[in-house]
Design a protein around this motif. Structure first.
Motif, short mmCIF file in Angstrom:
data_model
loop_
_atom_site.label_atom_id
_atom_site.label_comp_id
_atom_site.label_asym_id
_atom_site.label_seq_id
_atom_site.Cartn_x
_atom_site.Cartn_y
_atom_site.Cartn_z
N UNK A 192 49.62 -37.94 7.14
CA UNK A 192 50.73 -37.94 6.20
C UNK A 192 51.94 -37.20 6.75
N UNK A 193 51.71 -35.99 7.27
CA UNK A 193 52.82 -35.13 7.67
C UNK A 193 53.31 -35.40 9.08
N UNK A 194 52.43 -35.92 9.93
CA UNK A 194 52.84 -36.32 11.27
C UNK A 194 53.41 -35.18 12.09
N UNK A 195 54.59 -35.41 12.67
CA UNK A 195 55.18 -34.47 13.61
C UNK A 195 55.60 -35.27 14.84
N UNK A 196 56.32 -34.62 15.74
CA UNK A 196 56.76 -35.28 16.96
C UNK A 196 55.67 -35.13 18.03
N UNK A 197 55.18 -36.26 18.52
CA UNK A 197 54.13 -36.24 19.54
C UNK A 197 54.75 -36.16 20.93
N UNK A 198 54.00 -35.55 21.86
CA UNK A 198 54.44 -35.46 23.24
C UNK A 198 54.04 -36.70 24.03
N UNK A 199 54.95 -37.21 24.87
CA UNK A 199 54.71 -38.41 25.67
C UNK A 199 54.77 -38.04 27.15
N UNK A 200 53.81 -38.55 27.94
CA UNK A 200 53.83 -38.32 29.38
C UNK A 200 53.15 -39.50 30.08
N UNK A 201 53.71 -39.92 31.20
CA UNK A 201 53.14 -41.02 31.97
C UNK A 201 52.08 -40.46 32.92
N UNK A 202 50.86 -41.01 32.85
CA UNK A 202 49.75 -40.58 33.71
C UNK A 202 49.47 -41.68 34.72
N UNK A 203 49.27 -41.27 35.98
CA UNK A 203 49.06 -42.23 37.06
C UNK A 203 47.83 -41.87 37.88
#
Length: 300
Positions: A192-203
């Motif tokens: 419900x409350x969510x939030x800003x998620x962190x994004x990172x490209x993994x290789x």
């Protein structure tokens, strides 16, 4: 005990309006921090008896509305990390205002912070690792939170342990992970409350090392490339100027007949995926082989 951080925050209230003892506008009380407080209520004139006041028992515990998460690759990695390579995690505890503010009382194990766990929400096949343990549990300890912000650096070793992501299968094509942070209090309202998620490209990455031949009287340069796995197969990772190489020594990555007669050194750091390894001259009459292998040359 008194918390080490106790940031005052105003209690915002909307008073009800009574008509003949009945109100259609109930009181609204809002506090924008975490922790607990005691409220003192006062009525300026109660049936002519003057001011009447009273203090409540503790109200709370209040906890964050959600967490915002930010992922950062090591310097020089240009927005990516290799599978199994630690990256930096920054988590901020937020309240439910618009825009959301930072709850500064979420500070250290002695105050109101709790251990925060991380989960991957994009469905990438693999696991978050905290040190050598899979799962993301308690990845950001309460002790690292400073006035609402908790950081685990990619250079961490223990307490806190480094955070990384490892693909289930190797090699795997580059994938963006999306990481969400929750503690024990916010987990039930995660959807419900969510939030800003962190994004990172993994290789997926590896080190490619070419064969080289030369005189025993001269140093020998060995071409090396840091590679990533793509839809075209293994190619030099031009975005990599961050990988740390560990040079081999005798019986630890350097073997065969010349292992004790030559010394390996790095002649250049990794720049755009390119690095050269140098073997010193074994000396007159010292012909033979030097093999390099094992895990002593690795992304770090």
């Amino acid at each position: 005990s008194v918390p080490t951080v106790n940031t005052p925050a105003p209690i915002v209230s909307t008073e009800p309006v009574f008509t003949n003892g009945v109100t259609s506008t109930p009181a609204v009380v809002r506090w924008d921090e975490v922790g607990a407080f005691k409220g003192t209520m006062a009525l300026s004139d109660y049936f002519g008896a003057g001011t009447v006041r009273g203090t409540s028992d503790w109200i709370g515990r209040f906890y964050p509305h959600h967490f915002d998460t930010q992922l950062s690759s090591p310097a020089g990695c240009s927005g990516f990390a290799y599978s199994g390579q630690p990256f930096t995690v920054l988590v901020t505890a937020r309240n439910g205002l618009t825009p959301a503010g930072t709850t500064q009382n979420y500070h250290g194990a002695a105050s109101f912070a709790r251990a925060v766990s991380l989960s991957e929400e994009n469905g990438v096949a693999g696991n978050i690792y905290v040190g050598a343990t899979a799962g993301g549990s308690s990845a950001v300890p309460a002790s690292v939170f400073d006035q609402g912000v908790g950081t685990v650096l990619h250079t961490a070793t223990s307490n806190p342990s480094p955070v990384s992501y490892r693909f289930t299968a190797s090699p795997t094509l580059p994938s963006d992970i999306r990481v969400q942070a929750e503690d024990a209090d916010t987990l039930p309202t995660k959807a419900v409350n969510g939030g800003v998620d962190g994004i990172l490209n993994i290789r997926s990455g590896r080190l490619w090392l070419a064969n080289a031949f030369g005189s025993e009287l001269l140093p020998l340069m060995l071409p090396a490339r840091v590679q990533q796995y793509t839809s075209q197969g293994w190619v030099t990772n031009l975005s990599d100027s961050c990988t740390t190489l560990v040079t081999p020594v005798a019986d630890a990555g350097l073997t065969n007949t010349l292992k004790s007669l030559t010394v390996a050194s790095l002649s250049a750091p990794v720049v755009a995926g390119d690095v050269r390894l140098r073997l010193s001259a074994p000396g007159a009459g010292n012909t033979g082989l030097a093999d390099i292998g094992g895990a002593v040359l690795r992304g770090g």
